[in-house]
Scaffold this active site. Structure first.
Site, PDB file in Angstrom:
ATOM      1  N   CYS A 128     -27.544  -8.914 -17.000  1.00  0.00           N
ATOM      2  CA  CYS A 128     -26.832  -8.757 -18.098  1.00  0.00           C
ATOM      3  C   CYS A 128     -27.697  -9.041 -19.133  1.00  0.00           C
ATOM      4  O   CYS A 128     -28.338 -10.405 -19.270  1.00  0.00           O
ATOM      5  CB  CYS A 128     -25.458  -9.593 -18.151  1.00  0.00           C
ATOM      6  SG  CYS A 128     -24.837  -9.571 -19.903  1.00  0.00           S
ATOM      7  N   GLY A 144       0.711  -1.182  -0.019  1.00  0.00           N
ATOM      8  CA  GLY A 144      -0.132  -0.109   0.124  1.00  0.00           C
ATOM      9  C   GLY A 144       0.669   1.430   0.011  1.00  0.00           C
ATOM     10  O   GLY A 144       0.139   2.459  -0.054  1.00  0.00           O
ATOM     11  N   CYS A 169     -25.902 -12.391 -21.122  1.00  0.00           N
ATOM     12  CA  CYS A 169     -25.727 -13.788 -20.511  1.00  0.00           C
ATOM     13  C   CYS A 169     -26.424 -13.689 -19.296  1.00  0.00           C
ATOM     14  O   CYS A 169     -26.328 -14.904 -18.419  1.00  0.00           O
ATOM     15  CB  CYS A 169     -24.151 -13.953 -20.106  1.00  0.00           C
ATOM     16  SG  CYS A 169     -23.577 -12.926 -18.602  1.00  0.00           S
ATOM     17  N   CYS A 196     -22.392  -7.134 -19.273  1.00  0.00           N
ATOM     18  CA  CYS A 196     -21.244  -7.427 -18.322  1.00  0.00           C
ATOM     19  C   CYS A 196     -20.023  -6.251 -19.083  1.00  0.00           C
ATOM     20  O   CYS A 196     -20.003  -6.238 -20.167  1.00  0.00           O
ATOM     21  CB  CYS A 196     -20.749  -8.682 -18.616  1.00  0.00           C
ATOM     22  SG  CYS A 196     -21.956  -9.887 -17.587  1.00  0.00           S
ATOM     23  N   CYS A 218     -18.710 -12.540 -19.721  1.00  0.00           N
ATOM     24  CA  CYS A 218     -19.934 -12.513 -20.398  1.00  0.00           C
ATOM     25  C   CYS A 218     -19.805 -13.774 -21.457  1.00  0.00           C
ATOM     26  O   CYS A 218     -20.735 -14.796 -21.520  1.00  0.00           O
ATOM     27  CB  CYS A 218     -20.157 -11.248 -21.152  1.00  0.00           C
ATOM     28  SG  CYS A 218     -21.989 -11.058 -21.619  1.00  0.00           S
TER      29      CYS A 218
END
Lengths: 260, 234, 308
Positions: free
Chosen positions: C249, C40, C252, C274, C280
């Site tokens: 979606c 980080g 899909c 997606c 997808c």
């Protein structure tokens, strides 16, 4: 002041040099809880330098600043780690700047300005932070509905009161003020003085206030230090210093006030 | 009568640095005592230093020489050498002072200004405010003015606010600087009554009174500052 | 050791392997090692000029160039899609300068460079995710001074991050930050996953793959080693939440993936698909169907190939 005779702050032989030039020299004093110390003197006399050195914003060339911390007893603030010092500065200390823009975050709301110190010490409950901010807004006489407004939409007097609320929210014991009434209209000044005096009394705040306005010094401070060319030339009970000044410079200062 | 305040060998002079450092001697060798239940009038012609001496008793002016001891909480403290903290404590609990000038923060209501000395002593706000109402009523300040700042008042009204503020806390020692100046007959009578009440509860009082009537009415003795004026005995 | 691409027919013979010279890669790797060692923490590095403008992923490209080897398989996505201009050009860049294999399949890639999204499919220990980062400093919003933000990181003074979230709630009634949502890494450093949507924040937590972040303009590198604790900042009474969609979606039928809104015509008809094109396509191959799915798909899996 009655119960606590232990000094909260002890400044000893504080000297700040800028090369060969004297910022302030050999300043020593003690401050007790609940006590208000005024520092007066003309521009360039070293008042602000002294204030910065005492308030850990600028390490002095010489001398010590000792503070009675809540947990660790008496500590030399310049011997603390930077982390400890900064923690002290945003919890048990407060600094009120002459220009509220220096002490506020102008791009976040009044509520966020007040809440910042709380969040900085780990408060993570939005509702509590907000309620706390709201109640402080009330204490400095700003209407609740301004809680989500930006400070830039506030008048100068309101900004100054907001700065005070932002500083006092963590219940500091020592507050530094640099010309807090400086840029304000006379009527606004009076309101701020009244507010400050009430807060100082109710919260038992120790205050070091730098001002060039002797009337402000008289109304707020218990003790007065008069500075000239970086040195404290007179130091004592406020009304004694102002009504029976001993040093030539203090006499000049006092006699220069316009009477009304 | 028990002694409350004792000034010994007090001298005062002013050095005016802004005017060629000329030194103006006021008086020297002052011996003064004040006991519980008495009211001593400080006398002397105008310019003799009565007000200066009173301010010294309040530690508002410094002493050039000598000592001024005050019985505070059972101990004798010399206010000429006491720390600012001690002096503020003495003023808060032992030494009251009614000056001729009203110095207050603008905007603060009269009622709060009068109640403040009691609140500072730890009395709860309600009790203090009730006593302030009493005093303001006795001193004939109309109730409609109580929520206003006294800075907008007439000179006589300001003087009465000052008196109310000075008498609200039962100080063991009281210093009164011309408390009845610019007051009408009725109000003067009220002030005299207040002084009598203070005496009877055992306060030790020193005052400057501009008129004989007042002086004769309340004072148990007088003290002439003029006799200590520098050069007075030459 | 110089690794010049030998075959002029396929590569760019005048460039070093993966474009950057070996000294530069070494410098970047050192920064990466430090970044991995201090999860980080933003490590400054001497970012190079790249043959593409800032904002087009110069930071991510430099990181990828420093870690890629001849045997790697690279996938590049932008907004989750393999077929957008940026993704295509970066993929081509490495195909040309490093001659590595490329793929659009998340599972087949060993290095995935991304802007915005984390693939929906769970990543593995043998994969590296490289983020292109525009603004690495999470505190910049309220504190413009670099000296001050560095000090704040050093001393863990992170109250300011909550000031930002506080402002969100006071203005919108909820935390309205939807991307670049700040996270606390390993209970120590606050990190900006910019410009990743907060939907993906939970995926960063405890991820098996190594995550590397490169900011080209700001010249900062930071990292999350595998299985690092990543917690999104929030308030007790306003806990962190990911976005949800009422729709599924259109292609899909997925309800668990990050959806992009697509405007279909001037009449305002729209659909959601997606954002992760590979996810997808894989679902469609497996027989999943959304309400707008016709046997001739609108794009998804085929879009990328067409663009190339």
């Amino acid at each position: 002041m009655t119960q606590m005779n232990e000094p909260l702050l002890r400044v000893e032989d504080l000297t700040m040099m800028y090369g060969d030039r004297v910022g302030c020299k050999d300043v020593s004093f003690e401050l007790r809880p609940g006590e208000v110390l005024g520092i007066v003197g003309e521009s360039g006399s070293g008042k602000s330098t002294l204030l910065r050195s005492i308030s850990a914003q600028q390490e002095p060339t010489n001398g010590t600043v000792e503070y009675q911390t809540r947990i660790d007893g008496v500590r030399d603030v310049y011997q603390m780690s930077e982390a400890q010092r900064r923690l002290l500065m945003r919890t048990d200390w407060a600094f009120v700047h002459q220009n509220p823009r220096d002490g506020l975050r102008m791009n976040v709301s009044a509520g966020a300005n007040i809440g910042e110190r709380l969040m900085a010490i780990g408060d993570r409950h939005y509702g509590n932070i907000r309620n706390n901010a709201d109640s402080w807004l009330g204490k400095v006489e700003i209407a609740s509905e301004r809680l989500d407004d930006l400070p830039s939409t506030f008048s100068g007097g309101m900004q100054q009161r907001l700065q005070i609320a932002r500083n006092l929210v963590t219940s500091p014991r020592l507050v530094f003020m640099d010309e807090p009434t400086g840029g304000l209209d006379v009527s606004v000044q009076a309101r701020l003085l009244d507010l400050l005096r009430g807060l100082v009394h109710d919260l038992n705040l120790a205050v070091i206030i730098v001002t060039h306005d002797l009337a402000v010094a008289r109304l707020l401070s218990h003790r007065l230090m008069v500075m000239q060319q970086g040195k404290v030339i007179e130091h004592g009970l406020t009304d004694q210093v102002l009504d029976d000044p001993q040093h030539p410079y203090t006499q000049l200062l006092v006699s220069s006030i316009l009477q009304n | 009568m028990s002694e409350m305040l004792h000034a010994q060998n007090v001298a005062k002079s002013f050095t005016l640095h802004t005017q060629g450092s000329v030194t103006i001697p006021v008086f020297e060798g002052v011996e003064f005592m004040l006991s519980a239940g008495e009211c001593i009038a400080l006398t002397g012609e105008s310019g003799s230093g009565k007000s200066t001496f009173m301010r010294m008793l309040y530690a508002n002016y410094t002493c050039s020489q000598g000592s001024i001891k005050v019985l505070h909480d059972g101990d004798w403290l010399d206010i000429t050498t006491a720390s600012p903290h001690s002096i503020l404590e003495i003023r808060k609990r032992t030494l009251g002072y009614v000056s001729q000038f009203l110095r207050v923060i603008p905007r603060v209501p009269t009622l709060d200004i009068v109640a403040e000395p009691l609140v500072a002593l730890g009395t709860d706000r309600k009790t203090a405010t009730d006593k302030a109402r009493d005093l303001l009523t006795r001193l004939r300040i109309p109730e409609r003015l109580w929520q206003l700042s006294p800075l907008t008042f007439s000179g006589g009204e300001q003087q009465r606010v000052n008196i109310a503020r000075g008498f609200i806390a039962d100080y063991p020692i009281m210093l009164l600087d011309e408390p009845t100046a610019s007051l009408d007959v009725q109000n003067r009578a009220t002030v005299l009554a207040l002084i009598e009440e203070a005496k009877s509860r055992g306060a030790a009082i020193a005052g400057i009174f501009h008129d004989h009537e007042t002086r004769d009415a309340v004072c148990t003795g007088s003290f002439d500052v003029t006799s200590f004026k520098v050069g007075a005995n030459d | 050791m110089e690794q010049t691409v030998k075959n002029p027919a396929n590569g760019a013979p005048d460039y070093n392997f993966a474009y950057l010279d070996e000294q530069t890669k070494r410098m970047i790797r050192r920064a990466l090692l430090k970044a991995v060692a201090i999860p980080g923490y933003q490590v400054p590095f001497a970012g190079r000029e790249m043959p593409m403008p800032y904002g087009w992923g110069t930071g991510g490209v430099q990181v990828t160039a420093a870690v890629i080897g001849p045997n790697d398989t690279l996938k590049v996505i932008d907004q989750g899609a393999d077929d957008t201009t940026n993704a295509v050009s970066i993929r081509q860049f490495f195909a040309k300068t490093a001659q590595v294999a490329t793929t659009e399949k998340t599972a087949e890639a060993s290095i995935i460079q991304t802007r915005h999204r984390i693939p929906e499919k769970e990543l593995r220990e043998d994969q590296v995710l490289v983020y292109q980062v525009p603004i690495p400093e999470p505190l910049r919003f309220l504190e413009p001074r670099e000296t001050e933000t560095r000090k704040m990181h050093a001393l863990e003074e992170y109250g300011l991050m909550h000031v930002k979230l506080y402002e969100d709630i006071s203005r919108h009634g909820h935390i309205a930050t939807t991307y670049a949502y700040p996270v606390m890494v390993d209970d120590r450093y606050v990190m900006d996953p910019s410009p990743t949507p907060k939907f993906d924040n939970p995926k960063m937590n405890n991820m098996a793959a190594l995550q590397l972040f490169g900011a080209g303009r700001e010249k900062r590198i930071y990292a999350l080693p595998p299985y690092t604790k990543v917690k999104s900042l929030d308030f007790e009474d306003h806990p962190f939440e990911v976005q949800t969609w009422e729709d599924e979606c259109g292609m899909c039928g997925a309800r668990d993936s990050y959806l992009d809104e697509v405007i279909l015509d001037d009449q305002g008809n729209r659909m959601f698909v997606c954002s992760d094109t590979d996810y997808c396509a894989e679902r469609q191959e497996a027989g999943h169907r959304g309400p707008q799915h016709h046997d001739q798909p609108l794009g998804t899996a085929d879009r990328g190939k067409a663009a190339e």
